[in-house]
Design an enzyme around this catalytic site. Structure first.
Site, PDB file in Angstrom:
ATOM      1  CB  CYS A 148      22.227  43.192  -9.336  1.00  0.00           C
ATOM      2  SG  CYS A 148      22.727  42.295  -7.974  1.00  0.00           S
ATOM      3  CB  SER A 178      24.003  34.045 -11.113  1.00  0.00           C
ATOM      4  OG  SER A 178      22.911  34.996 -11.354  1.00  0.00           O
ATOM      5  CG  HIS A 241      18.655  39.767  -7.867  1.00  0.00           C
ATOM      6  ND1 HIS A 241      18.971  38.234  -7.752  1.00  0.00           N
ATOM      7  CD2 HIS A 241      19.687  40.561  -7.603  1.00  0.00           C
ATOM      8  CE1 HIS A 241      20.398  38.639  -7.630  1.00  0.00           C
ATOM      9  NE2 HIS A 241      20.697  39.495  -7.538  1.00  0.00           N
ATOM     10  CG  ASN A 326      21.269  38.074 -11.044  1.00  0.00           C
ATOM     11  OD1 ASN A 326      20.363  37.642 -11.444  1.00  0.00           O
ATOM     12  ND2 ASN A 326      22.348  37.543 -10.658  1.00  0.00           N
TER      13      ASN A 326
END
Ligand code: NAP
Length: 348
Positions: A148, A178, A241, A326
């Site tokens: 991700c 997460s 992210h 992400n």
């Protein structure tokens, strides 16, 4: 058009819940199976997830009465594609079993990513990598997503590599909780804190971009030959992210040319008008303090990569910031887009 029957493996997890959300009323896909571990099997998804649903909005009605099964081809007969958000401890063998049973696998797990004839498909970046599927020996084919953190990075690099050439890069990530699944990082470790280590993440971050941006030769993907270094960190952000990145290009260019390259970038999903394709895969924010997760994460329904702060780098050539969602662009959303692409190309 008759919808393609699909299953979600790992449907109870962070990524699985995003699949459930994104596949509601999908134009091409009908979810007919939800799979998870023994602790979830046999229960109706709606009841099971009452206290485990972790994304905003309610559990969609369409899945509430589906009884969760184990991720085994015999338990999910009739599905043509499975979307996998399985834990890596189990994903490898389960995904292989589905491919052997003739079911196509669109995976978010790391297990098959580095196999030479398995693409790390990023629909805007490398749709030509689908050519290697014919060399997989199983009747069902395995397609993976990148890690991700890397997803937004490779999308930002693609137009730069094509137009100016890529020599080396350095990145520093700030990754949301997460990304570790649920329950993930204990709150006492992450609240008011930064953890400068995510197991296995830097290895993935330093290998996958070259494969994703590589070329197909003799049925295999040959990685691109730039060097890179990654520092990965967990920060107390729920979703999204952020990556600070410095890059050395082969050609001398100015900032206007780079921003133009990003603004003009479109891939096959945009040309084909695929249902999950954002109008712009990349948005560049001119403000000096953007992108920010709180303000920019849902740009393009979470499918747009948001960039900002392009400026000269005294060591390499240029530095900038990348923000991507992400569990949407970095996982379930990208996987759904990949599946739309293979259906559109008549590969199933
Ligand atoms: P997660 O929240 O921990 O979910 C894992 C899922 O796998 C759950 O549905 C779990 O079912 C199932 N599972 C675990 N062990 C199993 C077993 N032995 N048999 C069958 N099912 C089993 O993890 P996640 O964050 O969604 O990540 C899923 C995968 O996607 C991982 O490989 C991860 O590396 C990758 N990924 C995650 C992100 C992200 O941002 N989170 C992004 C990209 C890729 P139960 O609930 O029944 O235990």
């Amino acid at each position: 058009m008759k919808k393609v029957k699909v299953g979600i493996l790992g449907a109870t997890g962070s990524v699985g819940q995003r699949f459930v959300e994104l596949l509601e009323n999908h134009k091409l896909f009908e979810v007919v199976a939800l799979c998870a571990s023994e602790r979830s099997v046999g229960q109706k998804y709606g009841e099971l997830m009452k206290s485990r649903w972790k994304i905003s909005g309610d559990i969609p009605e369409y899945v509430k009465d589906i009884v969760v099964t184990s991720p085994t081809p015999s338990e999910t007969q009739g599905v043509q594609i499975v979307f996998s958000g399985l834990d890596a401890s189990i994903a490898g063998e389960v995904e292989t079993a589905y491919a052997q049973a003739g079911v196509h696998v669109i995976s978010n797990s790391k297990n098959h990513r580095m196999v030479p004839n398995v693409p790390i498909l990023s629909a805007e970046v490398n749709p030509e990598h689908l050519d290697v599927l014919q060399y997989q020996k199983t009747p069902g084919k395995i397609i993976t997503n990148s890690n991700c953190t890397i997803m937004g990075v490779t999308i930002s690099l693609k137009p730069l590599m094509d137009l100016f050439g890529l020599e080396s890069l350095f990145l520093f990530s700030m990754q949301a909780v997460s990304g570790a699944g649920y329950p993930g990082v204990p709150s006492m470790d992450i609240m008011g804190n930064i953890v400068p280590f995510i197991g296995g993440e830097e290895d993935k971050a330093e290998m996958e971009p070259q494969k994703c941006l590589g070329r197909v030769e003799n049925g295999q993907i040959v990685p691109a030959d730039f060097k890179m270094s990654a520092h990965c960190n967990r920060v107390p952000i729920f979703d999204g992210h952020t990556v600070c990145l410095s890059v050395k290009l082969k050609k001398k260019v100015d900032s206007k040319e780079i921003i133009e390259a990003w603004k003009n970038f479109r891939g096959e999903p945009q040309k084909l008008g695929l249902p999950s394709a954002p109008a712009n895969p990349i948005v560049y924010r001119e403000e000096q303090d953007r992108p920010q997760p709180r303000l920019d994460l849902m740009t393009g329904n979470g499918m747009t990569v948001v960039l900002g702060r392009l400026r000269p780098d005294p060591i390499l050539d240029w530095k900038y910031v990348v923000l991507s969602h992400n569990t949407v662009r970095g996982a379930a959303g990208a996987a759904v887009l990949n599946a739309e692409l293979i259906v559109n190309k008549g590969l199933i």
